[in-house]
Write a protein that holds these residues in place. Sequence first.
Motif, mmCIF file in Angstrom:
data_model
loop_
_atom_site.group_PDB
_atom_site.id
_atom_site.type_symbol
_atom_site.label_atom_id
_atom_site.label_comp_id
_atom_site.label_asym_id
_atom_site.label_seq_id
_atom_site.Cartn_x
_atom_site.Cartn_y
_atom_site.Cartn_z
ATOM 1 N N MET A 1 12.289 5.389 -3.060
ATOM 2 C CA MET A 1 13.064 4.559 -2.259
ATOM 3 C C MET A 1 13.349 5.220 -0.565
ATOM 4 N N PRO A 2 13.515 6.574 -0.568
ATOM 5 C CA PRO A 2 13.580 6.854 0.838
ATOM 6 C C PRO A 2 12.447 6.358 1.935
ATOM 7 N N THR A 3 11.262 6.517 1.178
ATOM 8 C CA THR A 3 10.195 6.099 2.155
ATOM 9 C C THR A 3 10.253 4.502 2.414
ATOM 10 N N LEU A 4 10.700 3.638 1.245
ATOM 11 C CA LEU A 4 10.625 2.491 1.341
ATOM 12 C C LEU A 4 11.831 1.994 2.292
ATOM 13 N N ILE A 5 13.071 2.660 2.057
ATOM 14 C CA ILE A 5 13.769 2.042 3.256
ATOM 15 C C ILE A 5 13.423 2.314 4.528
ATOM 16 N N VAL A 6 13.098 3.439 4.975
ATOM 17 C CA VAL A 6 12.399 3.528 6.228
ATOM 18 C C VAL A 6 11.750 2.494 6.997
ATOM 19 N N SER A 7 10.518 2.317 5.708
ATOM 20 C CA SER A 7 9.701 1.338 6.333
ATOM 21 C C SER A 7 9.937 0.155 6.493
ATOM 22 N N THR A 8 11.176 -0.457 5.497
ATOM 23 C CA THR A 8 11.747 -1.846 5.415
ATOM 24 C C THR A 8 12.348 -1.911 7.112
ATOM 25 N N THR A 9 13.126 -0.996 7.391
ATOM 26 C CA THR A 9 13.932 -1.078 8.818
ATOM 27 C C THR A 9 12.704 -1.324 9.816
ATOM 28 N N LEU A 10 11.641 -0.698 9.763
ATOM 29 C CA LEU A 10 10.720 -0.991 10.767
ATOM 30 C C LEU A 10 9.810 -2.132 10.530
ATOM 31 N N ARG B 1 0.872 -1.125 -0.064
ATOM 32 C CA ARG B 1 -0.071 -0.163 0.014
ATOM 33 C C ARG B 1 0.939 1.372 0.028
ATOM 34 N N LEU B 2 1.801 1.160 0.662
ATOM 35 C CA LEU B 2 2.794 2.375 0.551
ATOM 36 C C LEU B 2 3.586 2.624 -0.746
ATOM 37 N N THR B 3 3.900 1.772 -1.346
ATOM 38 C CA THR B 3 4.477 1.791 -2.571
ATOM 39 C C THR B 3 3.481 2.062 -3.664
#
Lengths: 263, 300
Positions: free
Chosen positions: A179-188, A141-143
């Motif tokens: 990418m920035p949003t997705l990277i942050v979300s991936t760490t979480l 959904r974020l993507t």
Amino acid sequence: MFGAVLLLGILIMTFIVPLWYVKDPGDLIARPHLPPGSEGAPFLGTDNLGRDLLAIIVYGGRTTLRVAAGAAALIVFVGVTIGATAGYYGGWVDSALMRFTEFFQVLPGLLFAIVVVALFEPSFWAIAIAIGSISWPGIARLTRAEFLRLKNLEFVKAARAIGASDLRIIMRVILPNAMPTLIVSTTLIMGSAILFEAGLAFLGLADVNNPSWGLAIGRAKDFFTINWWAVTFPGLAIFATVLGLSLVGDGLQDALNPRLRGR
Amino acid sequence: METTPLVEVDDLCKVFPVAGGAKIHAVEHVSLHVGRSETLAVVGESGCGKSTLAHLIMRLLDPTSGTVTLDGAEISGLGSRAMRPHRRKMQIIFQDPFASLDPRRSVGSAVAEPMKVHKTLSGSALDDRVAALFERVGLEPDQAEQYPHQFSGGQRQRICIARALALEPELVVADEAVSALDVSIQAQVINLMMDLQQEMGLSYLFISHDLAVVERISHRVAVMYLGQIVELGPRAAIFENPQHSYTKRLLDAVPIADPRARRERPLLVGDIPSPRWAAGESPERVELVEHEPGHFVAAE
């Protein structure tokens, strides 16, 4: 910064320390229930069977982190693929994929994971797939949201005007900007995958031949009144890792957002 | 071959459905052509459908009906793969120089992108071409390494022009290309565009609401109102002998620098009517009448 140090410490502990702290975490090395610091006890004491708790934590971290990383990779791959396709193409493709996503989103996560692990043997991949299949809708959904935001910007239109293929626009133009949003979300997501793995292992849904933090807590919980350390230290390890990941995610969010930079 | 116009637009319509069955008639029965090495300006106020028209011609949007013919080939029905060879012949420059370049990509790579997509050049030949394009639009070739945020609006628009020229197109659609720039920078970019036209024989479809700019650059002018063309003719005819009441009002709204030359003028009051129509209804089609050779006016 603190998060990065914490995370680095955990990684050193689980992947570097075993190089010289060579122990089999399954070995019974001393009397059971030896508290840390007592005579003849290893550094963190022993569990209910007399195994070295430090060895369990050090080697168990590998299992936990590997399952979490595997699950996160799966989540990102599936989530980004589905979200990008839905967001970029829109229309009925979007509707179909989003209904599919919602189907997974409304599944009771833990129950579904238990069923998946119970149906197959609790191997590395079964657990990673179980965690992955219930956690990907968030990333999808974020993507999708990022793609919806970016796809009508003029530099994306310019790429279309040039005649770039859809795949090229998705991979080379839109995705790097998401990418920035997705990277942050991936760490979480990695943090929550660790918690999930620990939760499943606590319930006994883990590969019993491989030590893991959740498994250690699950086994030691029955002896909590006489052996607090066998529960506490693996718990602290989970706590520190998830906290580290959250802090790193937070830090990345600030670092990757030019508007917050230098604040 | 040279006698056929580069672009022919015939009876083009674009209708956007909106919630509740209503429809936005953004472009209504537009027919026009752009000759070779010619600049056709399309003017009109915000929301009149001129940008939609540009997007339709560029095939960034699919028309509801009507055809677009580019260099003798009809392109309005083509799929994206079949469209690719035609894309080399036309490029677009957008209004917002801050949104039209990918912020995460060096400007050199943005200019090289069209040539990579069409595999026309590679390696050092590509680098040389990018450097030449930078020089042609008045930038230093060594600025190619930098990122869009390191440039001013005017410089970015030059970069966009370089990108648009990369494939040596025949048509460049300028969608409000200078509207976001300062007046002095506007003049520089306009001069650059006119020089390039002379040099490369480019045709421009110049979308703008700024009549002063249009008077400078255009050969012919089309006036759009509510998705339809209400007047179309040579620049001199439109500016000196406007026939349609809307064109007259647009021209009256242009500020005049000399206070003594100012005259009483009827200002445009209120908003233009909405191009939104309820289900089943559609706007009345206006017919263009040839007022004098090449000068068409909608009947009122």
